[in-house]
Design an enzyme around this catalytic site. Structure first.
Site, PDB file in Angstrom:
ATOM      1  N   SER A 101      62.280  19.724   5.532  1.00 57.32           N
ATOM      2  CA  SER A 101      62.498  20.276   4.201  1.00 57.32           C
ATOM      3  C   SER A 101      61.180  20.352   3.426  1.00 57.32           C
ATOM      4  O   SER A 101      60.259  21.040   3.832  1.00 57.32           O
ATOM      5  CB  SER A 101      63.563  19.430   3.490  1.00 57.32           C
ATOM      6  OG  SER A 101      63.961  19.992   2.275  1.00 57.32           O
ATOM      7  N   HIS A 126      64.472  24.667   5.941  1.00 60.40           N
ATOM      8  CA  HIS A 126      65.724  25.232   5.436  1.00 60.40           C
ATOM      9  C   HIS A 126      65.504  25.675   3.995  1.00 60.40           C
ATOM     10  O   HIS A 126      64.449  25.449   3.413  1.00 60.40           O
ATOM     11  CB  HIS A 126      66.888  24.252   5.570  1.00 60.40           C
ATOM     12  CG  HIS A 126      66.762  23.014   4.727  1.00 60.40           C
ATOM     13  ND1 HIS A 126      67.703  22.027   4.708  1.00 60.40           N
ATOM     14  CD2 HIS A 126      65.805  22.593   3.858  1.00 60.40           C
ATOM     15  CE1 HIS A 126      67.343  21.055   3.881  1.00 60.40           C
ATOM     16  NE2 HIS A 126      66.186  21.382   3.351  1.00 60.40           N
TER      17      HIS A 126
END
Length: 196
Positions: A101, A126
């Site tokens: 992330s 993501h």
């Protein structure tokens, strides 16, 4: 029983006496930075302060940024990324363990050609997420608009720094995409994989 932060001996230049300082302080003096936790405001501010201080101290000496992070808050992560682009020293980013992330976003922010992953490291990208379930209708719309802006910023950075087309990055950000160190290199997130 937790052992706390280990202490190591350190001698200031020109002094005979040795003092004991925590290992991170010692490593910071060698321009080695660590993100070994979730990205949030406190650690973000500490790392930003260190990068600025070390660049003022010597703007020609590279910084080495080690990352083992599950990700975290978007804005503190973007602040770290922006600082990495702002300071004059080149910033080497090194992934050991996991850069997920916001951790992968910071990893890709290192100086191009100086981004490295250890052979067994994992990288995950993501799209940013938000907690809509507690929001009122008006807040929900405003938060959704802000989230779209943040997604656009993150997408542009990945496109610019990986060399991948917009459609590839956009598609990858739709879900959690886990990569090995070699896959992260192929994807353009890191430039090198350390050899064993």
């Amino acid at each position: 029983m937790p052992i706390g932060v280990p202490k190591v001996p350190f001698r200031n230049p020109g002094e005979d006496d040795i003092s004991w300082i925590d290992v991170y302080n010692r490593l910071y003096r060698e321009r080695l930075l660590f993100l070994g936790q979730e990205v949030e405001s406190e650690i973000s501010n500490q790392l930003i302060g260190l990068m600025i201080y070390l660049s003022i101290e010597d703007e020609n000496k590279d910084l080495y940024f080690f990352i083992n992070s599950p990700g975290g808050w978007v804005l503190p992560g973007i602040a770290i990324y922006d600082t990495m682009q702002f300071v004059p020293p080149e910033v080497h980013t090194i992934c050991l363990g996991l850069a997920a992330s916001m951790g992968s976003f910071i990893l890709v922010g290192g100086t191009i050609t100086k981004r490295l992953a250890f052979p067994h490291a994992r990288v995950m990208i993501h799209q940013p997420a938000a907690a809509f379930y507690e929001a009122q209708a008006g807040e929900f719309v405003m938060e959704a608009e802000e989230l779209l802006k943040l997604r656009e910023i993150i997408t542009k950075v990945y496109v610019q720094r990986t060399g991948k087309p917009l459609w590839v990055v956009s598609e990858d950000l739709e879900r959690d995409v886990f990569m090995s160190a070699t896959e992260a290199q192929t994807h353009g997130i890191v430039d090198l994989v350390a050899v064993q």
